[in-house]
Design a protein around this motif. Structure first.
Motif, PDB file in Angstrom:
ATOM      1  N   GLN A  82      10.655  28.278 -18.475  1.00  0.00           N
ATOM      2  CA  GLN A  82      10.421  29.724 -18.463  1.00  0.00           C
ATOM      3  C   GLN A  82       9.184  30.098 -19.287  1.00  0.00           C
ATOM      4  O   GLN A  82       8.803  29.381 -20.211  1.00  0.00           O
ATOM      5  CB  GLN A  82      11.643  30.451 -19.015  1.00  0.00           C
ATOM      6  N   PRO A  83       8.584  31.244 -18.977  1.00  0.00           N
ATOM      7  CA  PRO A  83       7.439  31.716 -19.773  1.00  0.00           C
ATOM      8  C   PRO A  83       7.817  31.919 -21.236  1.00  0.00           C
ATOM      9  O   PRO A  83       8.960  32.232 -21.559  1.00  0.00           O
ATOM     10  CB  PRO A  83       7.091  33.062 -19.119  1.00  0.00           C
ATOM     11  N   GLY A  84       6.821  31.702 -22.112  1.00  0.00           N
ATOM     12  CA  GLY A  84       6.988  32.031 -23.513  1.00  0.00           C
ATOM     13  C   GLY A  84       7.343  30.886 -24.436  1.00  0.00           C
ATOM     14  O   GLY A  84       7.796  31.120 -25.548  1.00  0.00           O
ATOM     15  N   GLY A  85       7.147  29.669 -24.026  1.00  0.00           N
ATOM     16  CA  GLY A  85       7.520  28.554 -24.897  1.00  0.00           C
ATOM     17  C   GLY A  85       6.502  27.433 -24.879  1.00  0.00           C
ATOM     18  O   GLY A  85       5.392  27.562 -24.366  1.00  0.00           O
ATOM     19  N   MET A  86       6.916  26.309 -25.476  1.00  0.00           N
ATOM     20  CA  MET A  86       6.083  25.119 -25.520  1.00  0.00           C
ATOM     21  C   MET A  86       6.975  23.924 -25.241  1.00  0.00           C
ATOM     22  O   MET A  86       8.121  23.881 -25.701  1.00  0.00           O
ATOM     23  CB  MET A  86       5.419  24.972 -26.884  1.00  0.00           C
ATOM     24  N   VAL A  87       6.460  22.964 -24.480  1.00  0.00           N
ATOM     25  CA  VAL A  87       7.218  21.772 -24.110  1.00  0.00           C
ATOM     26  C   VAL A  87       6.398  20.540 -24.463  1.00  0.00           C
ATOM     27  O   VAL A  87       5.222  20.445 -24.086  1.00  0.00           O
ATOM     28  CB  VAL A  87       7.526  21.768 -22.592  1.00  0.00           C
ATOM     29  N   ARG A  88       7.015  19.610 -25.193  1.00  0.00           N
ATOM     30  CA  ARG A  88       6.393  18.313 -25.495  1.00  0.00           C
ATOM     31  C   ARG A  88       7.180  17.253 -24.732  1.00  0.00           C
ATOM     32  O   ARG A  88       8.401  17.244 -24.769  1.00  0.00           O
ATOM     33  CB  ARG A  88       6.425  18.017 -26.981  1.00  0.00           C
ATOM     34  N   LEU A  89       6.457  16.374 -24.038  1.00  0.00           N
ATOM     35  CA  LEU A  89       7.075  15.322 -23.235  1.00  0.00           C
ATOM     36  C   LEU A  89       6.803  13.972 -23.886  1.00  0.00           C
ATOM     37  O   LEU A  89       5.645  13.580 -24.039  1.00  0.00           O
ATOM     38  CB  LEU A  89       6.517  15.358 -21.812  1.00  0.00           C
ATOM     39  N   ARG A  90       7.851  13.246 -24.262  1.00  0.00           N
ATOM     40  CA  ARG A  90       7.701  11.944 -24.922  1.00  0.00           C
ATOM     41  C   ARG A  90       7.209  10.877 -23.954  1.00  0.00           C
ATOM     42  O   ARG A  90       7.623  10.851 -22.802  1.00  0.00           O
ATOM     43  CB  ARG A  90       9.031  11.497 -25.507  1.00  0.00           C
ATOM     44  N   GLY A  91       6.328  10.016 -24.448  1.00  0.00           N
ATOM     45  CA  GLY A  91       5.823   8.910 -23.640  1.00  0.00           C
ATOM     46  C   GLY A  91       4.849   9.327 -22.567  1.00  0.00           C
ATOM     47  O   GLY A  91       4.564   8.567 -21.651  1.00  0.00           O
ATOM     48  N   THR A  92       4.347  10.543 -22.672  1.00  0.00           N
ATOM     49  CA  THR A  92       3.496  11.121 -21.635  1.00  0.00           C
ATOM     50  C   THR A  92       2.028  11.068 -22.035  1.00  0.00           C
ATOM     51  O   THR A  92       1.681  11.362 -23.175  1.00  0.00           O
ATOM     52  CB  THR A  92       3.918  12.587 -21.394  1.00  0.00           C
ATOM     53  N   ARG A  93       1.166  10.715 -21.079  1.00  0.00           N
ATOM     54  CA  ARG A  93      -0.284  10.717 -21.300  1.00  0.00           C
ATOM     55  C   ARG A  93      -0.972  11.824 -20.520  1.00  0.00           C
ATOM     56  O   ARG A  93      -2.096  12.187 -20.813  1.00  0.00           O
ATOM     57  CB  ARG A  93      -0.882   9.376 -20.878  1.00  0.00           C
ATOM     58  N   SER A  94      -0.300  12.343 -19.480  1.00  0.00           N
ATOM     59  CA  SER A  94      -0.848  13.471 -18.721  1.00  0.00           C
ATOM     60  C   SER A  94       0.310  14.273 -18.147  1.00  0.00           C
ATOM     61  O   SER A  94       1.437  13.791 -18.071  1.00  0.00           O
ATOM     62  CB  SER A  94      -1.798  12.995 -17.616  1.00  0.00           C
ATOM     63  N   VAL A  95       0.007  15.525 -17.757  1.00  0.00           N
ATOM     64  CA  VAL A  95       1.045  16.452 -17.309  1.00  0.00           C
ATOM     65  C   VAL A  95       0.618  17.124 -16.007  1.00  0.00           C
ATOM     66  O   VAL A  95      -0.539  17.517 -15.855  1.00  0.00           O
ATOM     67  CB  VAL A  95       1.303  17.529 -18.391  1.00  0.00           C
TER      68      VAL A  95
END
Length: 124
Positions: free
Chosen positions: A80-93
């Motif tokens: 949803q709008p309004g946040g931040m997401v960090r993805l473990r083990g990720t080099r690109s999104v």
């Protein structure tokens, strides 16, 4: 801006047919802020990125994290709008509009191949 498409390997199945690559800091900062939605089959790819924000967004997103070999390592649906997401083990999104119909979660560990296409800047 570099553009292309993502192909699921080894079947060579096209998942996103229109992918815009956001490399520069200004492109990455703005991302999809000005969009009010995306057509099915369109996505944004953020190389060298492990976290995304949705501040100022106008719609929910599906987010796919890729490792250094461009294998799917994590999928977050309906961010949803309004946040931040960090993805473990990720080099690109990869970001696309929420509700993407393919079973991305079932393809974790599968490699995506990016095929760059020529862009006719006269049409932009």
């Amino acid at each position: 801006m570099k553009q292309g498409r993502f192909i699921l390997q080894p079947e060579r199945f096209c998942i996103w047919r229109e992918v815009k690559v956001l490399n520069s800091f200004p492109q990455r900062l703005v991302g999809m802020l000005m969009q009010h939605g995306l057509p099915r089959g369109q996505a944004y790819w953020f190389p060298s990125c492990a976290a995304v924000h949705s501040w100022g967004m106008h719609f929910a997103m599906d987010i796919v994290g890729l490792d250094a070999q461009q294998r799917i390592v994590e999928v977050r649906r309906n961010v949803q709008p309004g946040g931040m997401v960090r993805l473990r083990g990720t080099r690109s999104v990869i970001e696309c509009e929420s509700g993407f119909p393919y079973p991305l979660e079932h393809w974790c560990g599968r490699r995506l191949e990016f095929e760059e296409k020529e862009v006719d800047y006269a049409e932009d």
